[in-house]
Design a protein around this motif. Structure first.
Motif, PDB file in Angstrom:
ATOM      1  N   VAL A  27     -16.648   0.190  10.412  1.00 16.92           N
ATOM      2  CA  VAL A  27     -15.969   0.359   9.878  1.00 16.92           C
ATOM      3  C   VAL A  27     -13.927  -0.610  10.493  1.00 16.92           C
ATOM      4  O   VAL A  27     -13.356  -0.809   9.573  1.00 16.92           O
ATOM      5  N   TYR A  28     -13.993  -0.484  12.009  1.00 13.35           N
ATOM      6  CA  TYR A  28     -12.387  -1.058  11.785  1.00 13.35           C
ATOM      7  C   TYR A  28     -13.091  -2.261  12.044  1.00 13.35           C
ATOM      8  O   TYR A  28     -11.338  -3.107  11.308  1.00 13.35           O
ATOM      9  N   ALA A  29     -13.244  -2.994  12.044  1.00 11.50           N
ATOM     10  CA  ALA A  29     -13.476  -4.743  12.026  1.00 11.50           C
ATOM     11  C   ALA A  29     -13.572  -4.741  10.358  1.00 11.50           C
ATOM     12  O   ALA A  29     -12.738  -5.619   9.654  1.00 11.50           O
ATOM     13  N   MET A  30     -14.675  -3.789   9.477  1.00 12.43           N
ATOM     14  CA  MET A  30     -14.332  -4.238   8.058  1.00 12.43           C
ATOM     15  C   MET A  30     -12.558  -3.301   7.595  1.00 12.43           C
ATOM     16  O   MET A  30     -11.362  -4.992   7.128  1.00 12.43           O
ATOM     17  N   ASP A  31     -12.158  -2.142   8.075  1.00 16.88           N
ATOM     18  CA  ASP A  31     -10.559  -2.471   7.089  1.00 16.88           C
ATOM     19  C   ASP A  31      -9.573  -3.255   8.384  1.00 16.88           C
ATOM     20  O   ASP A  31      -8.558  -3.424   7.116  1.00 16.88           O
ATOM     21  N   LEU A  32     -10.154  -4.369   8.572  1.00 22.50           N
ATOM     22  CA  LEU A  32      -9.108  -5.294   9.402  1.00 22.50           C
ATOM     23  C   LEU A  32      -8.772  -6.784   8.023  1.00 22.50           C
ATOM     24  O   LEU A  32      -8.050  -7.629   8.358  1.00 22.50           O
ATOM     25  N   LEU A  35      -8.597  -5.589   3.317  1.00 20.10           N
ATOM     26  CA  LEU A  35      -7.222  -5.376   2.149  1.00 20.10           C
ATOM     27  C   LEU A  35      -6.749  -7.228   2.083  1.00 20.10           C
ATOM     28  O   LEU A  35      -6.130  -7.106   0.346  1.00 20.10           O
ATOM     29  N   ASN A  36      -7.252  -7.678   2.795  1.00 18.86           N
ATOM     30  CA  ASN A  36      -6.564  -9.261   2.017  1.00 18.86           C
ATOM     31  C   ASN A  36      -6.815  -9.954   0.339  1.00 18.86           C
ATOM     32  O   ASN A  36      -6.426 -10.338   0.127  1.00 18.86           O
ATOM     33  N   LEU A  37      -8.257  -8.966   0.466  1.00 19.70           N
ATOM     34  CA  LEU A  37      -9.071  -9.199  -1.177  1.00 19.70           C
ATOM     35  C   LEU A  37      -8.245  -8.238  -1.604  1.00 19.70           C
ATOM     36  O   LEU A  37      -8.053  -8.702  -3.297  1.00 19.70           O
ATOM     37  N   ALA A  38      -7.514  -7.747  -1.446  1.00 20.19           N
ATOM     38  CA  ALA A  38      -7.160  -6.170  -2.582  1.00 20.19           C
ATOM     39  C   ALA A  38      -5.621  -6.786  -2.728  1.00 20.19           C
ATOM     40  O   ALA A  38      -4.859  -5.788  -4.167  1.00 20.19           O
ATOM     41  N   LEU A  39      -4.880  -7.711  -1.747  1.00 19.65           N
ATOM     42  CA  LEU A  39      -3.321  -7.846  -2.332  1.00 19.65           C
ATOM     43  C   LEU A  39      -3.503  -8.102  -3.447  1.00 19.65           C
ATOM     44  O   LEU A  39      -2.433  -7.160  -3.985  1.00 19.65           O
ATOM     45  N   PRO A  40      -3.806  -9.228  -4.535  1.00 22.00           N
ATOM     46  CA  PRO A  40      -3.575  -9.370  -5.797  1.00 22.00           C
ATOM     47  C   PRO A  40      -3.370  -8.329  -6.849  1.00 22.00           C
ATOM     48  O   PRO A  40      -2.273  -7.707  -7.227  1.00 22.00           O
ATOM     49  N   ALA A  41      -4.472  -7.098  -6.812  1.00 22.66           N
ATOM     50  CA  ALA A  41      -4.125  -5.613  -6.983  1.00 22.66           C
ATOM     51  C   ALA A  41      -3.186  -5.163  -6.586  1.00 22.66           C
ATOM     52  O   ALA A  41      -2.746  -4.571  -7.724  1.00 22.66           O
ATOM     53  N   ILE A  42      -2.930  -5.107  -5.867  1.00 22.08           N
ATOM     54  CA  ILE A  42      -2.859  -4.225  -5.490  1.00 22.08           C
ATOM     55  C   ILE A  42      -1.041  -4.702  -5.718  1.00 22.08           C
ATOM     56  O   ILE A  42      -0.041  -4.160  -6.334  1.00 22.08           O
ATOM     57  N   SER A  43      -0.678  -5.645  -5.513  1.00 23.62           N
ATOM     58  CA  SER A  43       0.365  -6.320  -6.287  1.00 23.62           C
ATOM     59  C   SER A  43       1.189  -5.947  -7.796  1.00 23.62           C
ATOM     60  O   SER A  43       1.679  -5.931  -7.641  1.00 23.62           O
ATOM     61  N   ARG A  44       0.163  -6.932  -8.345  1.00 19.97           N
ATOM     62  CA  ARG A  44       0.081  -6.080  -9.751  1.00 19.97           C
ATOM     63  C   ARG A  44       0.340  -4.196 -10.315  1.00 19.97           C
ATOM     64  O   ARG A  44       0.935  -4.295 -11.171  1.00 19.97           O
ATOM     65  N   GLN A  52       7.353  -5.610   1.779  1.00 18.46           N
ATOM     66  CA  GLN A  52       6.769  -4.634   1.751  1.00 18.46           C
ATOM     67  C   GLN A  52       5.586  -4.659   1.825  1.00 18.46           C
ATOM     68  O   GLN A  52       4.065  -4.541   2.657  1.00 18.46           O
ATOM     69  N   LEU A  53       4.715  -6.246   1.485  1.00 14.97           N
ATOM     70  CA  LEU A  53       3.239  -6.519   1.025  1.00 14.97           C
ATOM     71  C   LEU A  53       2.716  -7.019   1.924  1.00 14.97           C
ATOM     72  O   LEU A  53       1.954  -7.149   2.697  1.00 14.97           O
ATOM     73  N   LEU A  54       4.079  -8.014   2.744  1.00 16.74           N
ATOM     74  CA  LEU A  54       3.716  -8.040   4.420  1.00 16.74           C
ATOM     75  C   LEU A  54       3.492  -7.136   5.898  1.00 16.74           C
ATOM     76  O   LEU A  54       2.408  -7.045   6.539  1.00 16.74           O
ATOM     77  N   TRP A  55       4.132  -5.437   5.862  1.00 17.35           N
ATOM     78  CA  TRP A  55       4.415  -4.480   6.385  1.00 17.35           C
ATOM     79  C   TRP A  55       2.853  -4.290   5.544  1.00 17.35           C
ATOM     80  O   TRP A  55       2.213  -3.109   6.952  1.00 17.35           O
ATOM     81  N   MET A  56       1.886  -4.138   4.538  1.00 18.88           N
ATOM     82  CA  MET A  56       0.690  -3.916   4.386  1.00 18.88           C
ATOM     83  C   MET A  56      -0.064  -4.145   5.752  1.00 18.88           C
ATOM     84  O   MET A  56      -1.288  -3.839   5.299  1.00 18.88           O
ATOM     85  N   VAL A  57      -0.025  -5.324   4.831  1.00 18.96           N
ATOM     86  CA  VAL A  57      -1.197  -6.433   6.222  1.00 18.96           C
ATOM     87  C   VAL A  57      -1.304  -6.295   7.661  1.00 18.96           C
ATOM     88  O   VAL A  57      -1.706  -5.560   8.439  1.00 18.96           O
ATOM     89  N   ASP A  58       0.100  -5.949   7.956  1.00 22.04           N
ATOM     90  CA  ASP A  58       0.668  -6.520   9.434  1.00 22.04           C
ATOM     91  C   ASP A  58       0.487  -4.962   9.857  1.00 22.04           C
ATOM     92  O   ASP A  58       0.470  -4.774  11.423  1.00 22.04           O
TER      93      ASP A  58
END
Length: 511
Positions: A27-32, A35-44, A52-58
């Motif tokens: 699960v830990y590795a999956m969670d890393l 998120l990258n795949l979901a970023l476009p939907a989160i942005s919309r 803020q988008l960078l901090w969500m990832v980092d």
């Protein structure tokens, strides 16, 4: 009179326990990755700023790296199983909070909590593996499974996340690990042992704060250097992290019960293992920055196709980590580690000669993964085995911290070298955006006449190919140098015990 002690061999209960320990690592590795795949939907939906988008990832990785040493020491004090159960419950709660986020700051806060919870996983699972498996060969097998579970999570994460995003909203990617953590909370107390080696000893909060601040500042600065180049502010962050690290080390030397016993580093096996681990992740993370871009922007694959062609590398890590225990029955660990580094170097030699083709990139990265998986498996085993059981959590945390620092250094140094080569190879007179990144060059070409656009894209792709080849060659040199150092330092017994002050007697292992 000396009495021989028989090594306890693992039974059905121990192997079931290992399977349970693999769950949070997956699960830990999956969670890393999801998120990258979901970023476009989160942005919309949430409309975050670019910062803020960078901090969500980092923020997830920053909190994991900064809290590892503290969590390792805490696990040694309260018990690995108890720490893992607390971490699993916190991870489940933070996952739910992330799925319910209604603002960018709420999601960033949830990701920070996920990082803190994720920092409990590596130290607690490795210390529990140490408690479950007395036999050295069986423990090597167990650590091979442990490494493979991370690799499997990294491979499955994008595929499972993509499927969820197709069927549901972005919130679903944060719920991916929720049932797994609930299952861990149910099964963990039944099959995992508990051994509190240092019950009653206090955790120095100043040391915890210093380690968190030092690692986060250093990794943040290194990551910024990888993206902005020779930036004064980024260098200041690295310097601040280094100074805080010095203060942390000085404080550990004065404490009667430090967060991490610095005498562990006197054991050549322990220090060499951490250094080798850092070198391996330096190359893996540094090259990952170029490989993904090369697949999409030079070869021209779609993001989905690029993701699928990255799966063989993850499978290489799984194969290498599972094959290593069998090889360790026939050859010494120093020999195998040096051989693994050599195979990793061979893989990146193939990558360095990619020549614009897909096959060398996939084959080379997969061969490199097989070799470096063996390295990571064995050096983790050595680092945990070189420390006394009472310090297993702190030793595993130090090993994982070296992985995080190695990855950050790889991104910063190889990223900066690659960017400098890319800019130097481009002809003069190009738009500034084209000189910064390959993506910028492709975007700039859309506003030019066809002939000029084709020339710009071809020049940028050639420059990026030269950058990839050079950084891969640097990776080869790092790995081969590390192989020589390993053979020099690990010829002495790898598992010599480290002398530490007497600790409170540990209660027997409880089921």
């Amino acid at each position: 009179m000396l009495t021989a002690t028989r090594t306890r061999m693992a039974g059905r209960r121990e192997w079931i326990g290992l399977a349970v320990l693999a769950l949070p690592c997956l699960v830990y590795a999956m969670d890393l990755t999801v998120l990258n795949l979901a970023l476009p939907a989160i942005s919309r939906d949430l409309q975050p700023s670019s910062s803020q988008l960078l901090w969500m990832v980092d923020i997830y990785g920053f909190m994991v790296a900064g809290a590892l040493i503290t969590m390792g020491a805490l696990g040694d004090r309260i018990g690995g199983r108890r720490l893992l159960m607390i971490g699993a419950a916190a991870f489940a709660g933070a996952s739910l909070l992330a799925a319910l986020a209604t603002s960018p700051m709420m999601l960033i806060a949830a990701r920070a909590l996920l990082g803190l919870a994720g920092a409990t996983i590596a130290p607690s699972t490795l210390s529990l593996i140490r408690a479950l498996f007395d036999d050295e060969r069986e423990r090597t097998v167990a650590i091979g499974v442990w490494v493979a579970s991370y690799s499997l999570g990294a491979a499955v994460g994008p595929l499972a996340g993509g499927a969820l995003l197709e069927a549901f909203g972005w919130q679903s990617v944060f719920l991916l690990g929720l049932p797994v953590m609930v299952l861990l909370l149910v099964l963990g107390p039944r099959v995992l042992p508990e051994q509190i080696s240092r019950d009653g000893s206090s955790l120095d909060l100043w040391s915890a704060a210093l380690s968190l601040a030092a690692v986060i500042a250093a990794i943040y600065g290194l990551k910024q250097l990888a993206t902005t180049g020779n930036d004064v502010q980024s260098a200041a962050w690295v310097l601040a992290g280094s100074l805080l690290g010095v203060l942390f080390v000085r404080r550990q030397r004065r404490l009667a019960d430090p967060l991490i016993d610095l005498r562990l580093f006197r054991a050549p096996a322990f220090s060499a293992a951490l250094g080798t681990n850092l070198a391996a992740f330096f190359v893996v993370f540094g090259m990952s920055l170029f490989l993904a871009q090369y697949l999409q922007s030079v070869i021209g694959l779609s993001p989905l196709a690029a993701g699928l062609w990255s799966v063989p590398e993850a499978l290489g890590f799984i194969a290498g980590s599972m094959l290593t225990p069998r090889l360790a029955e026939r050859w010494s660990r120093p020999t195998l580690i040096a051989a693994g580094l050599g195979i990793g170097a061979l893989g990146y030699v193939i990558v360095a000669n990619v020549g614009g083709h897909l096959a060398p990139l996939v084959v080379g990265s997969s061969v490199g993964a097989i070799g470096l998986a063996a390295v990571v498996t064995l050096v983790t085993d050595i680092a945990v085995g070189a420390a006394p059981p009472a310090r297993a959590g702190a030793a595993s945390a130090a090993s994982e911290t070296s992985s995080e620092l190695g990855g950050a250094l790889g991104l910063a140094i190889l990223g900066s070298v690659g960017a400098a080569i890319y800019r130097a190879e481009l002809p003069a007179g190009l738009p500034s955006a084209a000189r910064e990144t390959l993506g910028g060059a492709i975007a700039s070409s859309e506003h030019l006449p066809p002939a000029s656009a084709d020339h710009l894209v071809a020049s940028a792709r050639d420059a990026f190919g030269h950058a990839l080849s050079t950084t891969a060659s640097i990776g080869v040199l790092v790995l081969l140098t590390s192989a020589g150092i390993v053979l020099a330092l690990l010829r002495r017994p790898a598992r010599a015990p480290v002398t530490t002050p007497p600790l409170p007697s540990a209660p027997p292992v409880q089921p």
